[in-house]
Design a protein around this motif. Sequence first.
Motif, PDB file in Angstrom:
ATOM      1  N   ARG A  75       0.827  -1.204   0.000  1.00  0.00           N
ATOM      2  CA  ARG A  75       0.000   0.000   0.000  1.00  0.00           C
ATOM      3  C   ARG A  75       0.864   1.257   0.000  1.00  0.00           C
ATOM      4  O   ARG A  75       0.467   2.291  -0.541  1.00  0.00           O
ATOM      5  CB  ARG A  75      -0.906   0.022   1.221  1.00  0.00           C
ATOM      6  N   GLY A  78       1.541   3.483  -2.957  1.00  0.00           N
ATOM      7  CA  GLY A  78       0.590   4.531  -3.335  1.00  0.00           C
ATOM      8  C   GLY A  78       1.062   5.913  -2.922  1.00  0.00           C
ATOM      9  O   GLY A  78       0.592   6.921  -3.467  1.00  0.00           O
ATOM     10  N   TYR A 200      -5.629   1.033  -3.260  1.00  0.00           N
ATOM     11  CA  TYR A 200      -5.140   2.362  -2.875  1.00  0.00           C
ATOM     12  C   TYR A 200      -5.878   3.426  -3.683  1.00  0.00           C
ATOM     13  O   TYR A 200      -5.349   3.987  -4.639  1.00  0.00           O
ATOM     14  CB  TYR A 200      -3.632   2.488  -3.107  1.00  0.00           C
ATOM     15  N   SER A 204     -10.933   8.507  -0.714  1.00  0.00           N
ATOM     16  CA  SER A 204     -11.236   7.414   0.201  1.00  0.00           C
ATOM     17  C   SER A 204     -12.608   7.499   0.856  1.00  0.00           C
ATOM     18  O   SER A 204     -13.007   6.588   1.563  1.00  0.00           O
ATOM     19  CB  SER A 204     -10.169   7.346   1.309  1.00  0.00           C
TER      20      SER A 204
END
Length: 361
Positions: A75, A78, A200, A204
């Motif tokens: 992750r 990202g 990712y 969000s």
Amino acid sequence: MWGVVFIILDVWKEYVNSPTVTTVDSTNYPIWNVPFPAVAICNINKISRSAAWNLAKNMSKSRGVETEELFEMMRYLGRLYDHDSDHFEDIQKLHNILANGSKSFDVTNIMKELTPKCSDLLIRCQWMGKLKTCSDIFDTRKTMEGYCCSFNYIRESDDFISEKSDLPTNLNVTGERMKSPGYHMGLTVLVDPHPEDYFYPLISSYGTKVKNLLLVFNPRDFPDTPSGGLIEKLVPPKNEVFFRLEATTVYAVSSVQNFDWKQRGCLFPNEGPALLGSYSYSDCLMNCRILSIHTLCKCLPFYYPAKGTTRNCGLLDIPCLNKYRDICASQSIECNTLKLPRTNPECEYCYPSCSCITFRT
């Protein structure tokens, strides 16, 4: 008599300072004479979950780390997009695993491998009323949003080429054009963002993270938002969205070229820094930002157009990129005043193009 002389001198001074005028030639212009813009479809999710798992599985044994642990650490790759430097110790650990005893690793290839594939994102494509195989009309290309699925992006290289001897031989490609107006004659694409594959996403918040990003830009310019030549639109899932584009064509008569470029306030394609065959205002601003970032951090983000042997920024460069990300994300070239002198010839040459096409929605 003296009054007439003063009036003439005043008119002459105004002419010297601004010798050109802009007038509307026509509001009715055939659509087939206007090049269709380039279109890029970008997944908000920058790392494919399945691709990250496969990469972790292939690397774990040779790196001496458990697959699950390496998968979760993936992750942090990202961060090469958003330059968030939180948990930098974990970022350093991932760098050491991926570099495997070396100073660096191939950032570009890894990030391209982790990017969601266009073959998965694009389900059905239609151009000028006819169904097309998506892979025939879309290519995976660099943009300021990373690797995206691009249509009608006619420049041959994702990087800046300054030497004319290195230019591709087929730069005279004109790109696609519509034969008649109407949404059915434009570009239609059915996409599937595969939310189950998200690993990712740059957005969000719930309800918005499975959107796709649509970029519309000049087919010859690098798709760069801060330079002002690109339109961004977010497309939510399970929605049919139509975009109406308007184009404005500006051209300069040949006699304008007789004036000094500072006097006329614009540059022709054969003037200024020819970064890929001809001058572009957007590319010139992009190039100035590249000069700044390279001076400040000694590297360039992997999704920027490369120049020569410039090093791609890795995980260890994230703190520097984070420090300057707000300054060099602006449209202006003021970020060059930090380290680069204003007299830098490539930045001083950034004037609007004398002939250009702008798109707006």
